[in-house]
Design a protein around this motif. Structure first.
Motif, PDB file in Angstrom:
ATOM      1  N   TRP A  74      -8.341   2.744  -4.099  1.00  0.00           N
ATOM      2  CA  TRP A  74      -9.800   2.879  -4.022  1.00  0.00           C
ATOM      3  C   TRP A  74     -10.328   2.589  -2.635  1.00  0.00           C
ATOM      4  CZ3 TRP A  74     -10.465   6.144  -7.348  1.00  0.00           C
ATOM      5  CH2 TRP A  74     -10.260   6.004  -8.718  1.00  0.00           C
ATOM      6  N   ALA A  75      -9.555   1.950  -1.791  1.00  0.00           N
ATOM      7  CA  ALA A  75      -9.995   1.706  -0.406  1.00  0.00           C
ATOM      8  C   ALA A  75      -8.784   1.418   0.466  1.00  0.00           C
ATOM      9  CB  ALA A  75     -10.972   0.540  -0.356  1.00  0.00           C
ATOM     10  N   ARG A  76      -8.973   1.547   1.775  1.00  0.00           N
ATOM     11  CA  ARG A  76      -7.978   1.127   2.774  1.00  0.00           C
ATOM     12  C   ARG A  76      -8.350  -0.291   3.169  1.00  0.00           C
ATOM     13  NH1 ARG A  76      -3.237   2.837   4.087  1.00  0.00           N
ATOM     14  NH2 ARG A  76      -3.114   4.550   2.613  1.00  0.00           N
ATOM     15  N   PRO A  77      -7.641  -1.287   2.692  1.00  0.00           N
ATOM     16  CA  PRO A  77      -8.113  -2.662   2.905  1.00  0.00           C
ATOM     17  C   PRO A  77      -7.956  -3.144   4.351  1.00  0.00           C
ATOM     18  CG  PRO A  77      -5.964  -2.682   1.857  1.00  0.00           C
ATOM     19  CD  PRO A  77      -6.375  -1.230   1.946  1.00  0.00           C
ATOM     20  N   ASP A  78      -8.882  -3.991   4.783  1.00  0.00           N
ATOM     21  CA  ASP A  78      -8.788  -4.607   6.107  1.00  0.00           C
ATOM     22  C   ASP A  78      -7.978  -5.887   6.072  1.00  0.00           C
ATOM     23  OD1 ASP A  78     -10.379  -2.718   7.545  1.00  0.00           O
ATOM     24  OD2 ASP A  78     -12.131  -3.531   6.518  1.00  0.00           O
ATOM     25  N   ILE A  86       0.848  -1.207   0.000  1.00  0.00           N
ATOM     26  CA  ILE A  86       0.000   0.000   0.000  1.00  0.00           C
ATOM     27  C   ILE A  86       0.876   1.247   0.000  1.00  0.00           C
ATOM     28  CG2 ILE A  86      -1.565   1.323   1.483  1.00  0.00           C
ATOM     29  CD1 ILE A  86      -3.155  -0.839   0.671  1.00  0.00           C
ATOM     30  N   ALA A  87       1.939   1.212   0.802  1.00  0.00           N
ATOM     31  CA  ALA A  87       2.812   2.385   0.896  1.00  0.00           C
ATOM     32  C   ALA A  87       3.459   2.650  -0.459  1.00  0.00           C
ATOM     33  CB  ALA A  87       3.878   2.156   1.972  1.00  0.00           C
ATOM     34  N   ARG A  88       3.907   1.592  -1.097  1.00  0.00           N
ATOM     35  CA  ARG A  88       4.610   1.720  -2.362  1.00  0.00           C
ATOM     36  C   ARG A  88       3.681   2.212  -3.470  1.00  0.00           C
ATOM     37  NH1 ARG A  88       9.295  -1.175  -2.946  1.00  0.00           N
ATOM     38  NH2 ARG A  88      10.206  -0.580  -4.938  1.00  0.00           N
ATOM     39  N   ILE A  89       2.523   1.592  -3.566  1.00  0.00           N
ATOM     40  CA  ILE A  89       1.556   1.969  -4.612  1.00  0.00           C
ATOM     41  C   ILE A  89       0.977   3.345  -4.314  1.00  0.00           C
ATOM     42  CG2 ILE A  89      -0.724   1.378  -5.564  1.00  0.00           C
ATOM     43  CD1 ILE A  89       0.237  -1.614  -5.262  1.00  0.00           C
TER      44      ILE A  89
END
Ligand SMILES: *Cc1c(COP(=O)(O)O)cnc(C)c1O
Length: 421
Positions: free
Chosen positions: A339-343, A327-330
């Motif tokens: 599109w969302a902060r995944p759980d 997530i940090a890289r993308i």
């Protein structure tokens, strides 16, 4: 494209030749071992894989249909697997479960039970057309079950965070709504729906709530034990009546293996298909399948016992850390939007600066199988430990493919094939 139909082989072929043929054929597949498939396959580590495979092979021939009459050991393992699941999902005393071949089957039998419960409670029969209400992110397995049982599917929109909008769900309910559905997490965006709010709606209206935890059921509880912020989705939430949870996803067990759980054992009776019309007498299963692989039961039993709470907490910790890194890289690439902060470990991103499908095409040309979302347009990744070592490669290719797509924006992007084709 036409293909000449192959003739049934006139003569047999020895195993070494066949084995070579298998290896040859495989060489044309996506390099899933190398982390190039963003779905379909799941990995914890080598040892977990070996335990699952070896246990499966120990029970290669046994048939789980005979769990009560012949293969008592399969019955015992299955009961223990279901006990573990009921424990993990905080089912009350009296809760029950069944093992199935996958999420689609778990969902089918849950929807059958919900339909029969609704018919019994409202005193209606076949003449009354029923519906189920779920967010737009619900899995197509619900559409399959609904198509087979003549049920209408009503899909509600999402909130800003791409979780179910419960007000929108409420607006779709009527007297013929037989089930509400929420996901933990949903496949497209990887977020857990507000099950507590849907549960309150279910209690208020008396409608069945099914939680589709096919992705998260066997791993999110360990995220929670590790102190990760995860919304409650299990039987602790009042109103949750059934849960589907796949062992062959983030339970890291061999395919085909899923589970479906009932808060109240009486609902499992509603899920059970029973027939007594043929010469052999009564036949009943809480599954669609008759014959089921004993290997899947032994494989799951062995993997669950091999890892235990400790092993799954460790796996959950590694998955969470890896997802954070991706997530940090993308998220740091200026052209991209998450599109969302995944759980869990599902990453879905698009772009306002470039055609993301074109980016995905260039990625495919480099051997990365694209997972896609269409509304909104995005790339979709379901990460497991196959993907831990490939973040640097993926990110480098992604940056280059964004540049390629920007350089030639006129070329049309063709969509990849549907899932499952
Ligand atoms: C995979 C999945 C299913 C269907 O499971 P199968 O094992 O493929 O039949 C259902 N719901 C969700 C959220 C899934 O990810």
């Amino acid at each position: 494209m036409t293909r000449t139909r192959k003739r049934f082989p006139p003569r047999g072929t020895d195993w070494p030749t066949l084995q070579r043929a298998l290896t040859d054929m495989k060489s044309g597949d996506i390099d899933w071992r190398g982390g190039r498939a963003p779905l379909f396959v799941f990995r914890n580590d080598d040892e977990t894989w070996r335990v699952g495979r070896d246990a499966f092979m120990e029970y290669f021939t046994e048939n789980a249909l005979g769990r009560g009459r012949a293969f008592f050991s399969v019955g015992r393992m299955e009961t223990e697997i279901l006990d573990f699941g009921l424990d993990l999902l905080h089912a009350p005393e009296g809760g029950q479960g069944a093992m199935t071949s996958g999420g689609s089957e778990s969902i089918f039998v849950a929807m059958k039970a919900a339909r029969d419960a609704h018919r019994a409670a409202r005193g209606v029969g076949r003449e009354t057309a029923l519906n189920l209400v779920m967010p737009v992110t619900g899995h197509p397995a619900f559409d399959k079950a609904a198509q087979a049982m003549d049920i209408e599917v009503r899909r509600a929109g999402l909130g800003e965070d791409r979780r179910a909008d419960v007000t929108a769900m409420r607006a779709l309910i009527d007297a013929d709504t037989m089930a509400l559905v929420g996901s933990a997490p949903c496949f497209p965006h990887g977020v857990v729906d507000p099950i507590d709010e849907i549960g309150a709606l279910a209690q208020e209206t008396g409608i069945w709530l099914h939680v589709d935890a096919c992705v998260g059921g066997w791993i999110l509880p360990f995220f929670e034990m590790n102190g990760r912020d995860v919304r409650r989705f299990d039987f602790r939430v009042p109103g949750v009546r059934s849960i589907s949870a796949d062992l062959h996803k983030f339970g890291f067990c061999p395919k085909p293996a899923s589970t479906v759980f009932w808060r109240d054992g009486a609902d499992m009776e509603r899920a059970t298909f029973f027939a007594d019309a043929w010469p052999n007498g009564p036949f009943g299963t809480p599954t669609i399948a008759g014959t089921r692989p004993g290997g899947a039961v032994a494989g799951a039993w062995a993997v669950l016992n091999h890892l235990g709470v400790e092993g799954y907490r460790e796996a959950a910790g590694r998955l969470a850390a890896m997802t954070d890194a991706w997530i940090a890289r993308i998220g740091a690439m200026p052209e991209l939007t998450l599109w969302a902060r995944p759980d869990l470990s599902i990453v879905n991103f698009g772009s306002e600066a470039v055609d993301i499908f074109k980016v995905s095409e260039h990625m495919q040309a480099r051997g990365w199988l694209p997972g896609l979302t269409r509304r909104p347009k995005g790339i979709h990744l379901m990460l497991s430990m196959f993907h831990e070592p490939v973040l640097d490669d993926y990110a480098a290719d992604l940056e280059q493919c964004i540049a390629l797509a920007r350089a030639d924006p006129a070329a049309p992007a063709t969509l990849a094939a549907d899932y499952g084709r």
